[in-house]
Design an enzyme around this catalytic site. Structure first.
Site, short mmCIF file in Angstrom:
data_model
loop_
_atom_site.label_atom_id
_atom_site.label_comp_id
_atom_site.label_asym_id
_atom_site.label_seq_id
_atom_site.Cartn_x
_atom_site.Cartn_y
_atom_site.Cartn_z
N GLY A 88 4.70 6.10 -11.08
CA GLY A 88 3.90 7.07 -11.82
C GLY A 88 2.93 7.76 -10.90
CD GLU B 192 4.45 0.66 -5.16
OE1 GLU B 192 4.08 -0.11 -6.06
OE2 GLU B 192 4.46 1.90 -5.29
CE LYS C 131 1.28 0.29 -8.05
NZ LYS C 131 2.32 1.35 -7.91
CG ASP D 156 1.18 0.45 -4.20
OD1 ASP D 156 1.47 0.55 -2.98
OD2 ASP D 156 1.26 1.42 -4.99
CE LYS E 50 -2.25 1.98 -6.46
NZ LYS E 50 -1.10 2.63 -5.80
CE LYS F 21 4.57 6.84 -7.24
NZ LYS F 21 3.41 6.84 -6.35
CG ASP G 35 5.34 4.91 -3.78
OD1 ASP G 35 5.82 6.05 -3.77
OD2 ASP G 35 4.26 4.67 -4.36
CB SER H 283 -0.71 1.13 -11.38
OG SER H 283 -1.25 1.23 -10.08
O1 OSB Z 1 1.19 4.37 -5.04
O2 OSB Z 1 2.15 4.20 -6.91
C1 OSB Z 1 1.25 4.68 -6.22
C2 OSB Z 1 -1.06 6.77 -8.43
C3 OSB Z 1 -1.27 7.87 -7.63
C4 OSB Z 1 -0.72 7.89 -6.37
C5 OSB Z 1 0.06 6.83 -5.92
C6 OSB Z 1 0.29 5.73 -6.73
C7 OSB Z 1 -0.32 5.68 -8.01
C8 OSB Z 1 -0.24 4.53 -8.90
C9 OSB Z 1 -0.50 4.77 -10.36
O3 OSB Z 1 -0.10 3.40 -8.51
C10 OSB Z 1 0.74 4.95 -11.14
C11 OSB Z 1 0.49 5.33 -12.58
O4 OSB Z 1 -0.08 4.55 -13.33
O5 OSB Z 1 0.88 6.44 -12.97
MG MG Z 2 2.84 3.08 -4.67
#
Ligand code: OSB
Ligand code: MG
Length: 386
Positions: A308, A231, A179, A206, A181, A280, A256, A153
Site C-alpha cells: 500500500g 521487508e 507489520k 519493514d 517499521k 505495489k 518492495d 502497517s
Molecule cells: O514501505 O510499504 C512501504 C507507505 C508509504 C511508503 C512505503 C511504504 C508504506 C507502508 C504503508 O508501509 C502501507 C499502507 O498502509 O498503505
Molecule cells: Mg515496504
C-alpha cells in the site's frame, strides 16, 4: 536469464485486447488529506497524504484513478511532479482511441521507468472500461469476488509503549497480520517487546532499505522472533546483496522498493534474493503488470502480497480488486480507511468485518463513489489535460 513463460495463457491476455475508449476529458486533481497520526518510516515521517488523482470522462462515463507517488522522492524516485510531467508530456499523447490496451502498454514501454505515472493512466482506463460496461473491476480482470484479508502497517513510534498500544488495537480488530517499521537503532529490542507481549500474531518488519551488508550479524538477531518476513532490509535499488543476506538469514526476505516489473521479480527469484514479493501496483506500472508478476510468482512458489501507499479510497479500492488475482497468497498492507483518515474523499470507507476481512466495494468499476464536495474541500491543484 530468461523469464520462463507459463504454459497457461497470460492472466492479461483478454485485457490486452480491450479497446481504449475515446477520452473526452482528463483532469489531474491534487488533494491533501491530513493523516490521523504521523506515519514514520526509516526514510521520512509523513503527516498528510498529498495524492494526485486523475479524472477521466468518456461518453458520459466518469472514472477516477490515483497516482501513488508522494510529493517527495523519499520512498521512490517518482513524485507527483514527475508523474504529472510524464503523464502530460509523454503518456497521454500515446493514448489513441480504439487501440488495444496491449498496444498501449507496448507504447508506454518506450518511456523508461515511471511506473506510477503509467499505472495512473492504465488503471484509470481499466476503471473507465469496467464502469462503462457496468461490471466491477475484479470482473473485468477476469476474477471472481472474494473477501480480502487485511493487514496493518504500523509506523515508527516514539516509545515501545505506543508501539504495543498500536499492536494491541490491531489484534483487537483482527487484522490478518501486523507489520512494524524498523530502522537502525530501533529494531531488535522493539521487535522483542512486541513478540513477548504477542507470541502468536503474524508479525513482520519493514526497514525501507535502512541497512547494509555490514549489518548481517545484527539483522540475523531478528531470526529468533518467528517473523513472517523482513521487508527491504538493504538498499532500495539492490537485488544482488539481498541474495547474499537471504543465504545467511532464516527469516524470509521480502522485496518492495527493488521490484519495478516482472523482470526484476524474475531476477530476484533466480538469484534467491527473496522468498516473498510485495507488489505495489503503482510501482510496477499498473494492474496488468501486477497480475503478470503475481502469476509468475505463483508458478515459482513465491508468496506475494499487495503493498500500500497509504492511498485514498480510490487507490485503496484498486488494491482490493487486484487482490482477487491469482498469486496473492498473503495478507497485504490493506487497512481500514480510518487508520489514515478521519474523512476520505471516497465512500464507502474500507472497514474490517468481525473476522478481520474486507469486502470488495460493490458496484461498477472500483465500486467506491468519489464525493465531489470532499474533493473541492481538499483540492490544492486542478489541471485539465484534455
Ligand atoms: O514501505 O510499504 C512501504 C507507505 C508509504 C511508503 C512505503 C511504504 C508504506 C507502508 C504503508 O508501509 C502501507 C499502507 O498502509 O498503505
Ligand atoms: Mg515496504
Amino acid at each position: 536469464m530468461t523469464t520462463r513463460a507459463s504454459s497457461r495463457p497470460s492472466p492479461t491476455a483478454a485485457l490486452s485486447k480491450l479497446a481504449v475508449p475515446k477520452l473526452d476529458r482528463v483532469d489531474l486533481v491534487t488533494v491533501k488529506l491530513p493523516f490521523v497520526a504521523p506515519f514514520g518510516t526509516s526514510v521520512y515521517v509523513w503527516t498528510d497524504k498529498e495524492a494526485m488523482l486523475m479524472r477521466l470522462e468518456s461518453g458520459g462515463t466518469t472514472a477516477w484513478s490515483e497516482c501513488v507517488s508522494d510529493p517527495d522522492p523519499f520512498y521512490f524516485y517518482e513524485t507527483n511532479g514527475t508523474a504529472r510531467h510524464i503523464i502530460k508530456d509523454f503518456l497521454l499523447p500515446l493514448v489513441e482511441p480504439g487501440i488495444a490496451l496491449g498496444e498501449l502498454e507496448a507504447r508506454f514501454r518506450h518511456v523508461r521507468g515511471h511506473g506510477m505515472a503509467k499505472a495512473t493512466l492504465e488503471n484509470g482506463l481499466l476503471n473507465l472500461i469496467a464502469t462503462g460496461n457496468s461490471v466491477p473491476l475484479h470482473a473485468l480482470l477476469g476474477r471472481p469476488a472474494r473477501k480480502i484479508p487485511s493487514g496493518l502497517s504500523i509506523g515508527l513510534k516514539e516509545t515501545p509503549a505506543e508501539l504495543l498500544a498500536a499492536v494491541e488495537r490491531a489484534v483487537a480488530k483482527k487484522y490478518g497480520r501486523v507489520k512494524m517499521k524498523i530502522k537502525k537503532g530501533q529494531d531488535v529490542e522493539w521487535v522483542r517487546a512486541v513478540r513477548e507481549r504477542f507470541p502468536d500474531i503474524r508479525l513482520m518488519v519493514d526497514a525501507n532499505g535502512d541497512y547494509s551488508l555490514s549489518d548481517i550479524a545484527h539483522l540475523k538477531r531478528l531470526d529468533e522472533f518467528n517473523l513472517m518476513m523482513i521487508e527491504q532490509p538493504l538498499s532500495y535499488s539492490d537485488i544482488f546483496q539481498h541474495a547474499a543476506l537471504q543465504k545467511e538469514m532464516r527469516t524470509a526476505i521480502c522485496l518492495d522498493e527493488s521490484i519495478h516489473g516482472l523482470d526484476d521479480a524474475a531476477a530476484a527469484i533466480a538469484l534467491g534474493a527473496c522468498r516473498i514479493i510485495n507488489i505495489k501496483q503503482g510501482r510496477v506500472g499498473g494492474l496488468m503488470e501486477s497480475m503478470r508478476i503475481a502469476r509468475y510468482c505463483a508458478d515459482q512458489g513465491i508468496d506475494v502480497w499487495s503493498g500500500g501507499m497509504d492511498e485514498t479510497g480510490i487507490g485503496r479500492a484498486v488494491n482490493i480488486h487486484l487482490q482477487t488475482a491469482e498469486g496473492f497468497t498473503l495478507p497485504g498492507d490493506t487497512s481500514e480507511t480510518s487508520n489514515y483518515f478521519d474523512e476520505d474523499i471516497a465512500d464507502p470507507p474500507v472497514v474490517l468485518d468481525a473476522r478481520g476481512m474486507i469486502d470488495i466495494p460493490k458496484g461498477p468499476g472500483i465500486g467506491v463513489r468519489v464525493v465531489p464536495e470532499r474533493i473541492l474541500k481538499r483540492a490544492i491543484a486542478w489541471e485539465r489535460l484534455i
